[in-house]
Motif scaffolding. Structure first.
Motif, mmCIF file in Angstrom:
data_model
loop_
_atom_site.group_PDB
_atom_site.id
_atom_site.type_symbol
_atom_site.label_atom_id
_atom_site.label_comp_id
_atom_site.label_asym_id
_atom_site.label_seq_id
_atom_site.Cartn_x
_atom_site.Cartn_y
_atom_site.Cartn_z
ATOM 1 N N ASP B 221 2.294 -3.540 -15.519
ATOM 2 C CA ASP B 221 3.576 -3.030 -15.688
ATOM 3 C C ASP B 221 4.151 -2.033 -14.774
ATOM 4 O O ASP B 221 3.542 -0.953 -14.360
ATOM 5 C CB ASP B 221 3.317 -2.102 -16.997
ATOM 6 C CG ASP B 221 4.507 -1.426 -17.502
ATOM 7 O OD1 ASP B 221 5.494 -1.426 -16.838
ATOM 8 O OD2 ASP B 221 4.542 -0.671 -18.704
ATOM 9 N N PHE B 222 5.155 -2.576 -14.110
ATOM 10 C CA PHE B 222 5.755 -1.895 -13.072
ATOM 11 C C PHE B 222 6.473 -0.617 -13.260
ATOM 12 O O PHE B 222 6.720 0.243 -12.480
ATOM 13 C CB PHE B 222 6.554 -2.617 -12.197
ATOM 14 C CG PHE B 222 6.080 -3.829 -11.333
ATOM 15 C CD1 PHE B 222 5.442 -3.203 -9.977
ATOM 16 C CD2 PHE B 222 5.553 -5.180 -11.731
ATOM 17 C CE1 PHE B 222 4.667 -4.106 -9.111
ATOM 18 C CE2 PHE B 222 4.884 -5.855 -10.586
ATOM 19 C CZ PHE B 222 4.588 -5.504 -9.439
ATOM 20 N N ASP B 223 6.684 -0.358 -14.438
ATOM 21 C CA ASP B 223 7.349 0.960 -14.901
ATOM 22 C C ASP B 223 6.383 2.039 -14.887
ATOM 23 O O ASP B 223 6.638 3.072 -15.188
ATOM 24 C CB ASP B 223 8.058 0.449 -16.238
ATOM 25 C CG ASP B 223 9.530 -0.172 -16.055
ATOM 26 O OD1 ASP B 223 9.714 -0.251 -15.293
ATOM 27 O OD2 ASP B 223 9.857 -0.563 -17.014
ATOM 28 N N GLY B 225 3.613 1.926 -12.606
ATOM 29 C CA GLY B 225 2.774 1.599 -11.445
ATOM 30 C C GLY B 225 3.517 1.262 -10.313
ATOM 31 O O GLY B 225 4.908 1.013 -10.417
ATOM 32 N N ARG B 226 3.069 1.019 -9.342
ATOM 33 C CA ARG B 226 3.662 0.503 -7.997
ATOM 34 C C ARG B 226 2.559 -0.234 -6.987
ATOM 35 O O ARG B 226 1.330 0.128 -7.093
ATOM 36 C CB ARG B 226 4.571 1.544 -7.290
ATOM 37 C CG ARG B 226 3.827 2.900 -7.117
ATOM 38 C CD ARG B 226 4.778 3.857 -6.327
ATOM 39 N NE ARG B 226 4.792 3.658 -4.958
ATOM 40 C CZ ARG B 226 5.736 4.273 -4.187
ATOM 41 N NH1 ARG B 226 6.487 5.092 -4.582
ATOM 42 N NH2 ARG B 226 5.785 3.894 -2.991
ATOM 43 N N ASP B 242 1.026 5.977 -14.878
ATOM 44 C CA ASP B 242 1.375 5.793 -13.328
ATOM 45 C C ASP B 242 -0.201 5.586 -12.887
ATOM 46 O O ASP B 242 -0.775 6.061 -12.293
ATOM 47 C CB ASP B 242 1.816 7.320 -13.109
ATOM 48 C CG ASP B 242 2.075 6.954 -11.327
ATOM 49 O OD1 ASP B 242 1.905 5.966 -10.665
ATOM 50 O OD2 ASP B 242 2.546 8.162 -10.932
ATOM 51 N N ARG B 244 -1.448 2.918 -10.173
ATOM 52 C CA ARG B 244 -0.980 2.404 -8.941
ATOM 53 C C ARG B 244 -2.177 1.383 -8.028
ATOM 54 O O ARG B 244 -3.302 1.538 -8.395
ATOM 55 C CB ARG B 244 -0.749 3.321 -7.902
ATOM 56 C CG ARG B 244 0.364 4.435 -8.316
ATOM 57 C CD ARG B 244 0.894 5.416 -7.264
ATOM 58 N NE ARG B 244 1.807 6.257 -7.890
ATOM 59 C CZ ARG B 244 2.567 7.172 -7.434
ATOM 60 N NH1 ARG B 244 2.436 7.285 -6.154
ATOM 61 N NH2 ARG B 244 3.284 7.904 -8.221
#
Lengths: 500, 500
Positions: B221-223, B225-226, B242, B244
Motif C-alpha cells: 500500500d503506497f498510501d 509506505g514508499r 507508514d 517503508r
C-alpha cells in the motif's frame, strides 16, 4: 556537576530533540505517506512537549541563574547563549501553564477554522477566533511585561530583537512613498514586458537539474544538505552539517522552482556558514527573522534576478527548456522575470510591490495592539489599505484579509521582518560593492565564492552573537536606512521600463 | 490515574520516541548528507537513551506490576502487551546499569574493529573483542537466568520465543542432508544454466519503475509506505501507517533491486496488515524474527522466483530492459534466476544453499555458549564446516568468519531465524495450497489479493498475540517440519536441472 558542563549537556539534549522534530517535519513535507500523517502529528506533539519541558525545567532555570551569577567569567559565546536561553526560558515560564495550554489549543483550533474560512472566503467565520487570539496575545504581553514602551513592540522584539514601531514607521513611510511613485510610473508606462513564454511547459526533471546546477554555483554545500520537493518550500536546519532546501516544481511556471530554490539557498548558506565556535550553542542560529530574510532576498533578487547572473546562466536555461526559451532573447527574458505589477496575493508579489503588502498588515497589527482597531473592522480596512498602497482592491476575503495563515497561529509582529529583510539586503549589497566592485563580473563568471565569503565574514559567522542592528551597523557602517533599497529599485525599474 | 490508562499513555510515548528513532535511521540510510552523520549519531544516541529510560523506569515497572495483579480483568490484547512489556522490562532491568553500559560501549567498539578487521581480512584483530563479547553475553545470561535449559536457548528465545537447540538440531539435521544431496546432484549435473544476460546493463530508473510496478501488483500500500534507495536494503516501520521499503540498484545485476524489493515487500505487507485492534500496543509487531523472515522469503521465493509470477511479468521485464532480456527465452531466464551454486558469502547465496550458511554459524554459536568451543578456534572450524556443508573453503577471513556484522553487535542466537523463516514459509505455502488451489493461476493473473488475504488471516493480523509456533500450528495444523521445504526444493531443482 560543573555549571557550564550542565548547561552544555542540557542544550545538547535539547538540540537532539530539535533535530528529531525538524526531521519529522521535513519528512512530513517531502513525501511521508498520507495515511501515516495522524500518527506523525502525535509523534511531533509528544517530542515537542518533551522539548518544551526540557527548556522550561526548574533544573535548567537553576543552571541559568547559577551561570548568570558568575557571568564575568564566561566566554562570550557562553555568555550570549545564556542570555538567549534566559529570554526563551522567561517567555515560556512567565506564562501560567494553564494559560499557555489554552493558548496552544486556541491556535490549533483557529488554524483549522481559518482553513475553512479561507476556502469559503468568509471572514465572519474566523472573526471570533481572531478576537480571542488578539485578546490572548494581549494577556501574554501582560505576563511578559511591555518591552520598548508598547504592546506591539513586545511582539516585534520576539522576531526582530530591538525593533520598534518608531523605527518601522519612519523607514516604511519613506519606502512606501518612493515605491508608490515607481508603481504609478510603471502603471502609466506602455512599455510593458511580454511574459507569455514564462508559462511554457518545462519538465520537472529538467527544472530539477537546472536548480541543482544553480545551487552548486551559488556555493551551497551538498555534502551538508540536499534538495527535495515539497508544496510550500522551506529551508530547514536538521543539524549544523545537514541544512536542507526544498522547492516546488510547477511545469507551467518554472519561476516557482528556480527563484524559490535561489531564495532558500540564501537561507541555507547562512546556516551552513555559522561560525564553528558557536557549535551546539543556542547562538548557533540566525540573528533574527529579518536578517535571515535578508540573505534569502539577497540571493533571490540581487543575484537571481540580475542581468549578470543570467549572462552566465541563460544559455543553460535555454538548453534546459528549448521549448520555452529557445527563441527568446535574453533581454526579453530579463524584462519578463522582473515584471512589476500590483497584485493581491503577497506570496505571488513581485520584487517592487512586495514590501507594500507587508506594510498593509503591519499597519493593521499596530492598530490592533497599540491602537483601538477592532477585529470586526479588519476586512474593510484591509481592502482600503490595498486600494491606497497598491491601487487594487480585493473582492473577496480569501484574496484579502484571509490569505495568510500567520494570524491563526498568533504570529503577530512577524510580518515586518519580511520587509526588513529587503531593506537589510540592499544595505548589505551597497556595502559589499565597496569591497567587491567586481560583483557583476563575479556573477558573470559564475564565481559566487567571494560574495559568499563577504556574507560569511559580515553576517553568517556571527549567528546570534550580535543583534540584527549590530550586524547591520558593523557590516555597513550605518543604521537601518531604506534609501538603499529605494535607490536600487528606482535604478532597476527606471532602466527596465525606460522610465523618466 | 487508572492503571490501564497509565500503561497506554506510557506505551504511546515510547512509540513516539520509536517513530522518531526509526525515521532518524531511515533518513541516515537513504540520503542524509554525509557531513551531518556524526551529529545524527549523537541524536540517535540521546533519543535511544531516553527511550531506554522510559522502558525501564520504576514508574513503568509499578504500572506493570499493578496490571499483572489484576490480570484476569484485562482484555487479551492488553494482557499479551503487558507480558511483552514485562519481558523487555526484565531483560533490561535484571542487568546492573554499569554492566549494561559497559556492554553497549564494547559493542560499539567491536563494530568499528570488526569493520577494519574485515577490510584487512584479519581475524586476530577482532579476536580479543569477540572473546569479550562472548564472555559479556554469558555474564548477561547469568543475570537473566537460563531459559529452556541452556545458555544458548536463552539467546534463541529472544529472537524466536520458545525455540531450542533440540528442535533446531533435529530440523536442521534433516534439512542439511536433503539439501546436501541435491547440491551434490546439481554439482554433478552438466545441465547448467546460462547466466551471462543477468549481468547486462539495466538502467537504474527502469529498475525502479519495474520495482514499483511489482510492489503495486503484490499488494503493497503506497498510501502507507514508499520505496527508497539505500546500500543495505531494509524495511522499516516508521508508524503503523507508514511502512517503508528500501532497495539497492546495481545496474549490472538487476536481481539485487528486483528480488530485494520483493523480499522487503514481504516484510512490509506483514506490518501493513497487523490487526487494527493491536493499534499502538507492544503486540503490534511481528511474532518473531523467523515469522517475519517467513513472509519476506515467501514473497521472494514462492512468489518472486516462481514460473507463474514471471508468466505474468516477464514481458514487462523485457520491455524494461530490452538490451538484457529482449532475446532471452522465458525458460532460460527462469533457469538463470534459480541457479544453485555453493558460494562463500551468505547474503549472495541462492535459495537452495542459503540454509547451509545459517547452519554453519548456528553450530559455532551453539558450541560457544553450550559447549567448550574457543573463540580462537573459530576460523578453522568455520572453514571446515563450509567444506563439509557446502563443499567449498574460504581462503580468507573476510570471505569466511568475518563476513557478517552480527557478532560484533553481540547478536548471538539471531541467525537461526533466517533458516526458520524458510521452513515456516514452505509450511505456510503447503497449507495455503489447500485453501487456494488456484495459487499458480492467481500469480499468472497478477492477482495477489487472495494470497495476501490468506497471509493476513493466518499470520499478519495476529502480530505478537501468538507465539511463532502457535501461528504455525494454527495456520498449518502441525509443528515445525522441514520436510515441506525439502520437498519443495527437491521438486523445484529436480525439474530445473532435469535431475533423476
Amino acid at each position: 556537576m560543573d555549571l557550564q558542563q550542565s548547561y552544555k549537556e542540557h542544550v545538547a539534549k535539547m538540540r537532539a530533540y530539535q533535530e528529531a522534530i525538524s526531521l519529522l517535519y521535513w519528512d512530513l513535507r517531502t513525501g511521508a505517506p498520507k495515511k501515516g500523517v495522524d500518527l506523525r502529528s502525535e509523534t511531533i506533539g509528544t517530542l515537542s512537549s518533551e522539548l518544551f519541558a526540557l527548556s522550561t525545567s526548574d533544573e535548567f532555570g537553576e543552571v541559568l541563574s547559577g551561570l548568570e551569577a558568575e557571568k564575568i567569567g564566561l566566554d562570550p559565546v557562553l555568555k550570549r547563549s545564556v542570555e538567549e536561553s534566559r529570554k526563551e526560558y522567561d517567555l515560556s515560564k512567565k506564562i501560567p501553564p494553564a494559560a499557555y495550554k489554552e493558548f496552544v489549543v486556541l491556535q490549533s483550533k483557529a488554524e483549522s477554522v481559518w482553513e475553512t474560512a479561507k476556502e469559503e472566503s468568509d471572514f465572519a467565520m474566523f472573526e471570533p477566533y481572531l478576537e480571542k487570539l488578539v485578546a490572548k496575545t494581549k494577556e501574554m504581553i501582560g505576563y511578559w511585561g511591555e518591552k520598548n514602551g508598547s504592546a506591539y513592540n513586545t511582539l516585534l522584539d520576539q522576531y526582530e530583537p530591538g525593533m520598534t514601531t518608531d523605527v518601522l514607521d519612519e523607514v516604511f513611510g519613506k519606502l512606501r512613498q518612493r515605491i508608490g511613485s515607481l508603481v504609478k510610473k510603471i502603471a502609466d508606462s506602455d512599455n510593458k514586458p511580454e511574459t507569455d513564454f514564462l508559462y511554457s511547459h518545462f519538465p520537472k526533471e529538467a527544472q530539477r537539474d537546472f536548480s541543482l546546477q544553480i545551487l552548486q554555483q551559488l556555493g551551497y554545500d551538498f555534502d551538508a544538505g540536499r534538495l527535495d520537493e515539497t508544496v510550500h518550500p522551506f529551508m530547514t536546519n536538521i543539524n549544523r552539517q545537514d541544512i536542507r532546501v526544498t522547492t516546488k516544481y510547477d511545469e507551467h511556471d518554472f519561476r516557482s522552482a528556480v527563484f524559490g530554490t535561489i531564495h532558500e539557498c540564501g537561507h541555507a548558506v547562512y546556516e551552513q556558514n555559522l561560525g564553528s565556535k558557536l557549535a551546539g550553542m543556542p547562538v548557533e542560529t540566525g540573528a533574527s527573522m529579518g536578517i535571515h530574510e535578508s540573505q534569502s532576498l539577497f540571493f533571490e533578487n540581487f543575484i537571481g534576478r540580475s542581468e549578470n547572473f543570467w549572462n552566465r546562466n541563460y544559455a543553460a536555461l535555454q538548453h534546459a527548456s528549448p521549448q520555452g526559451f529557445g527563441d527568446v532573447e535574453k533581454s526579453q527574458y530579463l524584462r519578463a522575470i522582473n515584471e512589476a505589477k500590483p497584485s493581491l496575493i503577497r506570496i505571488e508579489a513581485d520584487e517592487l510591490t512586495y514590501a507594500l503588502h507587508i506594510m498593509v498588515r503591519y499597519e493593521l497589527e499596530k492598530g490592533l495592539f497599540n491602537g483601538d482597531l477592532q477585529v470586526k473592522d479588519l476586512p474593510e480596512l484591509w481592502n482600503a489599505k490595498y486600494e491606497e498602497y497598491l491601487g487594487i482592491r480585493p473582492s473577496t476575503d480569501a484574496e484579502g484579509i484571509l490569505q495568510d495563515v500567520h494570524w491563526a497561529g498568533a504570529s503577530f509582529g512577524y510580518f515586518p521582518s519580511y520587509a526588513l529583510g529587503y531593506i537589510y539586503a540592499a544595505q548589505f549589497k551597497n556595502a559589499m560593492m565597496k569591497d567587491l566592485p567586481n560583483f557583476d563580473a563575479l556573477l558573470e563568471e559564475g564565481n559566487a565564492a567571494p560574495i559568499l565569503e563577504w556574507l560569511t565574514e559580515n553576517v553568517h559567522q556571527h549567528g546570534a552573537m550580535k543583534k540584527p542592528l549590530e550586524i547591520l551597523e558593523d557590516a555597513t557602517g550605518e543604521g537601518l536606512n531604506a534609501d538603499y533599497l529605494a535607490d536600487y529599485l528606482e535604478k532597476k525599474y527606471t532602466s527596465l521600463y525606460n522610465l523618466n
